[in-house]
Write an enzyme that holds these catalytic residues in place. Sequence first.
Site, PDB file in Angstrom:
ATOM      1  N   ASP A  59     -90.665-116.488  31.417  1.00  0.00           N
ATOM      2  CA  ASP A  59     -89.362-116.127  31.977  1.00  0.00           C
ATOM      3  C   ASP A  59     -88.515-117.390  32.048  1.00  0.00           C
ATOM      4  O   ASP A  59     -88.986-118.428  32.521  1.00  0.00           O
ATOM      5  CB  ASP A  59     -89.518-115.536  33.378  1.00  0.00           C
ATOM      6  N   HIS A  72     -85.628-120.497  36.094  1.00  0.00           N
ATOM      7  CA  HIS A  72     -86.295-119.313  36.667  1.00  0.00           C
ATOM      8  C   HIS A  72     -86.785-119.543  38.081  1.00  0.00           C
ATOM      9  O   HIS A  72     -86.205-119.012  39.032  1.00  0.00           O
ATOM     10  CB  HIS A  72     -87.434-118.856  35.763  1.00  0.00           C
ATOM     11  N   HIS A  86     -83.182-114.376  34.960  1.00  0.00           N
ATOM     12  CA  HIS A  86     -83.536-114.135  33.569  1.00  0.00           C
ATOM     13  C   HIS A  86     -82.262-114.281  32.742  1.00  0.00           C
ATOM     14  O   HIS A  86     -81.156-114.089  33.250  1.00  0.00           O
ATOM     15  CB  HIS A  86     -84.091-112.718  33.378  1.00  0.00           C
ATOM     16  N   HIS A 146     -95.492-119.806  35.074  1.00  0.00           N
ATOM     17  CA  HIS A 146     -95.005-119.939  36.447  1.00  0.00           C
ATOM     18  C   HIS A 146     -95.852-119.072  37.379  1.00  0.00           C
ATOM     19  O   HIS A 146     -96.725-118.341  36.937  1.00  0.00           O
ATOM     20  CB  HIS A 146     -93.517-119.588  36.548  1.00  0.00           C
TER      21      HIS A 146
END
Length: 757
Positions: free
Chosen positions: A177, A156, A399, A66
């Site tokens: 994540d 996320h 998270h 990401h």
Amino acid sequence: MADTPTLSVTMLGAGQEVGRSCCVLHYRGKTIVCDAGVHPAHSGMASLPFIDDLDWSTVDAILITHFHLDHAAALTYITEKTNFGDGKGKVYMTHPTKAVHKFMMQDYVRMSSSTSDALFSPLDMTKSLAAIIPVSVHQLITVCPGVSFTPYHAGHVLGACMFLIDIYGLKILYTGDYSREEDRHLVKAELPPVRPDVLIVESTFGTQTLEGREEKEQRFTNLVHSIVKRNGHCLLPTFALGRAQELLLILDEYWKKHPDLHNIPIYYASSLARKCMSVYQTYIHTMNANIRSRFAKRDNPFVFKHISNVPPQRGWEKKIAEGPPCVVLASPGFMDNGPSRELFELWASDSRNGLIVTGYSIEGTLAREITNEPEEFTSMKGNTIQRKISVEGISFSAHVDFSQNSEFIELVGAQHVVLVHGEQTAMGRLRAAMNSRYKERNEDVKIHTPRNLETLQLSFRGERVAKAIGALADKPPQTGDVLSGLLVAKDYSYTLLDPRDLRDFAGLTTCTVTQRQKIALGVGWALVRWHLEGMYGTVEEGLDKDGIPTMRVMGIVDVKQTAEHELTLEWESSSSNDMIADSTLALITGIDKSPASVKLTTNSHSHSYEHSDPGHVHPHANPEGEASSVMRIQRLAMFLEAHFGEVELHMPEPDEDAELPEDERRQPALLVELDHAEAEINLVTLVVNSSSDTLKKRVEAVLDMALTTVSSLSESFVSGIPVVSDDVALGLSQQDKLGASVPEIDSASAVAMEVAA
């Protein structure tokens, strides 16, 4: 297996820390790097992963999960400042990630160019962006032969994904994540349909349990409301993209429901966010059903009614600080610099104001320090400022907490679990908790917590599973059933299918390879047959479709007499057929060099047969003229010696047993010895006597085969031995003893044979 390859996992960052995520996977000569971020608590070279410990020219692919800086900001340095470009490595990320990454990096370069710690130039950043290959979620990407991956939704932030990586059949799931809770605009992380061998998973919150989404949102909005109602300014430090959009959706909806707040402005202090809002609107289809439904009704959820951007002029921070109560979302989330730091220093000394830390704060940043509520702190100019502003922490960091993370780890079911992206203490607690769970269930799952630059060597069970497809899968096999089909291997992935399905499932077709081997031959056709029968038993003889004399060995190898002094071996090639053909070829090529090994002893009790010397005509050369009983006995003895070794002929002396009645006199016999056991063959009756039943049966079987090959023993043997009639010599031995009659042997089949070496 001793030579089973191992997977090497090396953390160049995010090993027992949060920040500069960079994980190196090496297996069977292939290298994959997952993420390439910087550490927010450091600057310049100190913020980079430990990139000097890897030869980047060997990297086959870099996968970015990401757009957050701690996962992607070091990518430009790696592609432009290392030897990564010297190899054939590729860079992959999803379409939304690439779109937002561009703006994130432009802002990162702008912020760092004003300092002496700049890692790369705007030109470097532009060149790096051009090399990125965008991919879609659920798209199977082949990096190179033997290496592929599939992205899956990770929650996320927009575009975040986890990668299911396949390296020569070994499957690794790298989560980056991820969030297992659907929020206002994102879907939750998916559980891939394939069970991986290794799970590399974040451990940010360790064993902490976070609030539920509804309770968290209510507490957040109530806290914001109370701050502005006491005439205070509310500061929400956030990253420009990601969680900020979630907070904006929450606040816009809350303001809509509370008319008494409409006169209190909400500012979004991020020029970067304004640029990226178009990206969010472009990728609505990647968000959850709520957002897609609103967008379909032409209600764009990212066109906010109660939120505005801050004025573009310089000094806006002071104007807002001196103005009426308001709410400001300002970046960056760690508060080390930028608008969030400036506003905090302006508002920190007023107790009416409030600070809400909405994300995870990394150790070493002001956001982490301020959550401990110190009485004072040092400003960017070095001054000491008294802290009177209220401080609260409500995590919207997206998270997973302990319950979500542990559930996901167990559902994935990997043999090895590698914890990354977590501080040492939190990571250690998670490891202990998971080990305890697996121990209670008696499951053998290895949990690893590598430090930076520590290389894990992971080994796996050697067995691999083949998936039955097509016709073989139509009817599930029962216990004890044996599946037979073609085993198709591709990149260490195995499929079992019916040969008829090969074209449909693999795009391949089957064929038959016919092999032919010509041999120059100096012996007769009958001699070849005798040797083949001696080795393989029954041999089928006839003519092929072209009228060529052919003998078929074991129903597989055709031996054809294609010319007067030439044989041709022909067979359908396969591993087993080739072995039979090789043995047939070896036998035939040795026929004319095979020595006879029968000896006739010459003492009073035994005689040994000797080979004709080289100057004499071969004893088998003229079968038509051979009337001697000695030659017939020799043929039988040679046949037996080919199977049992040396054979002795015992002959009674002329005067021996003369006084005994005729039925008690000793008869001429052949003596066979094998493994300390003896068998005697009476040459008058052809009855086999032996103390060993096993040897007796073997000699009888070989004797039967010999009698169908050599000429009949119907004439007298030698001078002084009584003549044996056909009825006695053949009738007794074959009908009474062996239970079968001997066919007539013509001159060709009665050719005396040598013993196969």
